[in-house]
Design a protein around this motif. Structure first.
Motif, PDB file in Angstrom:
ATOM      1  N   ALA A  68       2.649 -40.972   1.769  1.00 35.11           N
ATOM      2  CA  ALA A  68       2.517 -41.118   0.322  1.00 35.11           C
ATOM      3  C   ALA A  68       3.837 -41.428  -0.362  1.00 35.11           C
ATOM      4  O   ALA A  68       3.862 -42.088  -1.410  1.00 35.11           O
ATOM      5  N   ALA A  69       4.952 -40.970   0.204  1.00 35.00           N
ATOM      6  CA  ALA A  69       6.251 -41.215  -0.432  1.00 35.00           C
ATOM      7  C   ALA A  69       6.515 -42.711  -0.605  1.00 35.00           C
ATOM      8  O   ALA A  69       7.157 -43.124  -1.576  1.00 35.00           O
ATOM      9  N   CYS A  70       6.040 -43.532   0.327  1.00 29.25           N
ATOM     10  CA  CYS A  70       6.231 -44.987   0.238  1.00 29.25           C
ATOM     11  C   CYS A  70       4.989 -45.690  -0.304  1.00 29.25           C
ATOM     12  O   CYS A  70       5.082 -46.555  -1.180  1.00 29.25           O
ATOM     13  N   HIS A  71       3.832 -45.329   0.234  1.00 24.14           N
ATOM     14  CA  HIS A  71       2.606 -46.046  -0.109  1.00 24.14           C
ATOM     15  C   HIS A  71       1.914 -45.483  -1.349  1.00 24.14           C
ATOM     16  O   HIS A  71       0.918 -46.059  -1.795  1.00 24.14           O
ATOM     17  N   GLY A  72       2.440 -44.400  -1.890  1.00 21.83           N
ATOM     18  CA  GLY A  72       1.853 -43.810  -3.072  1.00 21.83           C
ATOM     19  C   GLY A  72       0.770 -42.809  -2.728  1.00 21.83           C
ATOM     20  O   GLY A  72       0.101 -42.919  -1.695  1.00 21.83           O
ATOM     21  N   GLU A  73       0.603 -41.824  -3.581  1.00 18.43           N
ATOM     22  CA  GLU A  73      -0.421 -40.801  -3.340  1.00 18.43           C
ATOM     23  C   GLU A  73      -1.822 -41.393  -3.343  1.00 18.43           C
ATOM     24  O   GLU A  73      -2.730 -40.854  -2.714  1.00 18.43           O
ATOM     25  N   PHE A  87      15.355 -54.167   1.212  1.00 21.66           N
ATOM     26  CA  PHE A  87      15.238 -53.457   2.486  1.00 21.66           C
ATOM     27  C   PHE A  87      13.983 -52.601   2.498  1.00 21.66           C
ATOM     28  O   PHE A  87      13.673 -51.900   1.539  1.00 21.66           O
ATOM     29  N   ALA A  88      13.263 -52.674   3.594  1.00 23.11           N
ATOM     30  CA  ALA A  88      12.087 -51.825   3.790  1.00 23.11           C
ATOM     31  C   ALA A  88      11.821 -51.689   5.279  1.00 23.11           C
ATOM     32  O   ALA A  88      12.062 -52.626   6.043  1.00 23.11           O
ATOM     33  N   GLN A  89      11.360 -50.522   5.693  1.00 20.76           N
ATOM     34  CA  GLN A  89      11.052 -50.308   7.107  1.00 20.76           C
ATOM     35  C   GLN A  89       9.947 -49.278   7.237  1.00 20.76           C
ATOM     36  O   GLN A  89       9.987 -48.230   6.603  1.00 20.76           O
ATOM     37  N   PRO A 141       3.153 -51.735   1.249  1.00 24.49           N
ATOM     38  CA  PRO A 141       1.937 -52.430   0.816  1.00 24.49           C
ATOM     39  C   PRO A 141       0.811 -51.485   0.406  1.00 24.49           C
ATOM     40  O   PRO A 141       0.790 -50.296   0.746  1.00 24.49           O
ATOM     41  N   ASN A 142      -0.125 -52.051  -0.320  1.00 26.76           N
ATOM     42  CA  ASN A 142      -1.364 -51.371  -0.690  1.00 26.76           C
ATOM     43  C   ASN A 142      -2.229 -51.237   0.555  1.00 26.76           C
ATOM     44  O   ASN A 142      -2.487 -52.213   1.259  1.00 26.76           O
ATOM     45  N   LEU A 143      -2.690 -50.021   0.837  1.00 26.45           N
ATOM     46  CA  LEU A 143      -3.521 -49.785   2.024  1.00 26.45           C
ATOM     47  C   LEU A 143      -5.007 -49.717   1.695  1.00 26.45           C
ATOM     48  O   LEU A 143      -5.823 -49.461   2.587  1.00 26.45           O
ATOM     49  N   ALA A 169      -2.345 -44.436  -2.179  1.00 24.54           N
ATOM     50  CA  ALA A 169      -2.291 -45.412  -1.082  1.00 24.54           C
ATOM     51  C   ALA A 169      -2.306 -46.855  -1.574  1.00 24.54           C
ATOM     52  O   ALA A 169      -2.550 -47.778  -0.789  1.00 24.54           O
ATOM     53  N   ARG A 170      -2.025 -47.077  -2.832  1.00 24.77           N
ATOM     54  CA  ARG A 170      -2.061 -48.434  -3.380  1.00 24.77           C
ATOM     55  C   ARG A 170      -0.694 -49.116  -3.350  1.00 24.77           C
ATOM     56  O   ARG A 170      -0.516 -50.195  -3.909  1.00 24.77           O
ATOM     57  N   GLY A 171       0.257 -48.504  -2.663  1.00 19.84           N
ATOM     58  CA  GLY A 171       1.572 -49.113  -2.533  1.00 19.84           C
ATOM     59  C   GLY A 171       2.411 -48.950  -3.778  1.00 19.84           C
ATOM     60  O   GLY A 171       1.915 -48.563  -4.844  1.00 19.84           O
ATOM     61  N   VAL A 172       3.686 -49.249  -3.629  1.00 19.24           N
ATOM     62  CA  VAL A 172       4.616 -49.182  -4.750  1.00 19.24           C
ATOM     63  C   VAL A 172       5.355 -50.521  -4.790  1.00 19.24           C
ATOM     64  O   VAL A 172       6.201 -50.788  -3.945  1.00 19.24           O
ATOM     65  N   GLU A 173       4.998 -51.362  -5.758  1.00 18.94           N
ATOM     66  CA  GLU A 173       5.601 -52.682  -5.835  1.00 18.94           C
ATOM     67  C   GLU A 173       7.110 -52.568  -6.008  1.00 18.94           C
ATOM     68  O   GLU A 173       7.596 -51.753  -6.784  1.00 18.94           O
ATOM     69  N   GLY A 174       7.817 -53.389  -5.261  1.00 14.47           N
ATOM     70  CA  GLY A 174       9.269 -53.383  -5.342  1.00 14.47           C
ATOM     71  C   GLY A 174       9.930 -52.537  -4.274  1.00 14.47           C
ATOM     72  O   GLY A 174      11.154 -52.513  -4.170  1.00 14.47           O
ATOM     73  N   THR A 175       9.132 -51.848  -3.471  1.00 13.95           N
ATOM     74  CA  THR A 175       9.704 -51.031  -2.389  1.00 13.95           C
ATOM     75  C   THR A 175       9.367 -51.587  -1.013  1.00 13.95           C
ATOM     76  O   THR A 175       9.871 -51.101  -0.006  1.00 13.95           O
ATOM     77  N   GLY A 176       8.493 -52.577  -0.972  1.00 18.03           N
ATOM     78  CA  GLY A 176       8.094 -53.141   0.313  1.00 18.03           C
ATOM     79  C   GLY A 176       6.942 -52.410   0.965  1.00 18.03           C
ATOM     80  O   GLY A 176       6.543 -52.740   2.082  1.00 18.03           O
TER      81      GLY A 176
END
Length: 288
Positions: free
Chosen positions: A217-222, A169-171, A233-235, A224-231
């Motif tokens: 950042a909570a989803c895409h990472g501080e 699940f991701a949104q 993406p890397n920005l 902005a390279r995304g967090v694999e497995g959470t849906g």
């Protein structure tokens, strides 16, 4: 007594028929033709006796040889199924490492998975996994849910935002529609995201950077390279599912995104899912 006419050139008798000055010769039928007719008729007679031939209402003459092509085909299918069940069982139960190490199994996995991909995945992901607007490219090494065969198999099995109880699940929130950010803030954040191809700059305290860290950042990472497995993406790369121009990013921030991939657990067998996973892993170049 009628006088029979001979052709002055060949010396052959004519039939007396004349077509615009062309006269038909009265030659005998060539022996080879007669021989061919005799042989084919003899073959037909023998075939009538030896092979299934004549319909008899609900049945037919079986012939002395007892040949039954329907039974032969059924036997061929049974042999093929018996052979197939062996390696299909291995596909479903052996580890991916074991399958990769077996050239015969891998060849069968790829040969079987290619049409499976065409029948079930190609409509969305494109020929050879080239993707399209709203549908990710599978023929590269960018995977937001993981690109190993094990991770790909799980995505195929449970789907993404699907009706499977274990779905991934991701949104992406609708920051504008749900009034989490104002239109000016969305405009500022859009401009900031457009700069992320150079990465997040350390110590950047601009309004766009602060908005990103507070909301994204909570989803895409501080970074902005995304967090694999959470849906998420890397920005910072050039791979954008919905477009990387200002208008596409603004629409994403305003309306949100929720991509969906169905679960294939009820349509494909475990062996088919695992073969597809190996095929896609190989297609993306992620294979060990």
């Amino acid at each position: 007594m009628a006088v029979r006419e001979r052709d002055p050139i060949s010396g052959q008798l004519t039939t007396g028929h004349d077509w615009n000055g062309i006269k038909e010769l009265n030659n005998p039928v060539p022996r080879i033709v007669i021989g061919f007719i005799v042989v084919t008729h003899l073959y037909a007679l023998i075939a009538w006796v030896l092979l299934p031939t004549w319909p008899l209402g609900q049945t037919y003459t079986k012939g002395l040889l007892g040949i039954d092509q329907r039974s032969e085909v059924a036997a061929d299918i049974a042999r093929a199924e018996a052979d197939r069940s062996g390696w299909m069982s291995a596909m479903a139960t052996e580890s991916f490492e074991t399958i990769r190490a077996d050239p015969v199994l891998m060849a069968r996995a790829k040969a079987t998975a290619a049409p499976l991909f065409g029948q079930n995945c190609q409509a969305c992901h494109g020929i050879k996994g080239t993707g399209g607007p709203g549908f990710p490219r599978l023929a590269d090494d960018i995977w937001i849910w993981g690109g190993s065969a094990q991770e790909i198999a799980e995505s195929i099995r449970v789907g993404i935002n699907s009706n499977h109880p274990d779905t991934r699940f991701a949104q992406m929130p609708a920051f504008g529609r749900d009034e989490m950010l104002t239109r000016p803030q969305i405009a500022t954040l859009t401009d900031y995201v457009l700069t992320l191809s150079d990465g997040v700059q350390p110590g950047d305290m601009s309004e766009g950077a602060v908005l990103f860290q507070d909301n994204c950042a909570a989803c895409h990472g501080e970074d902005a390279r995304g967090v694999e497995g959470t849906g998420a993406p890397n920005l910072t790369d050039t791979d954008w599912l919905y477009g990387d121009d200002a208008d596409a990013i603004r629409k994403t921030l305003i309306h949100g995104r929720q991509g969906m991939m169905p679960s294939w657990a009820d349509r494909l067998s475990e062996a088919q899912i695992r073969m597809l996973a190996l095929y896609l892993e190989d297609l993306s170049g992620e294979s060990p």
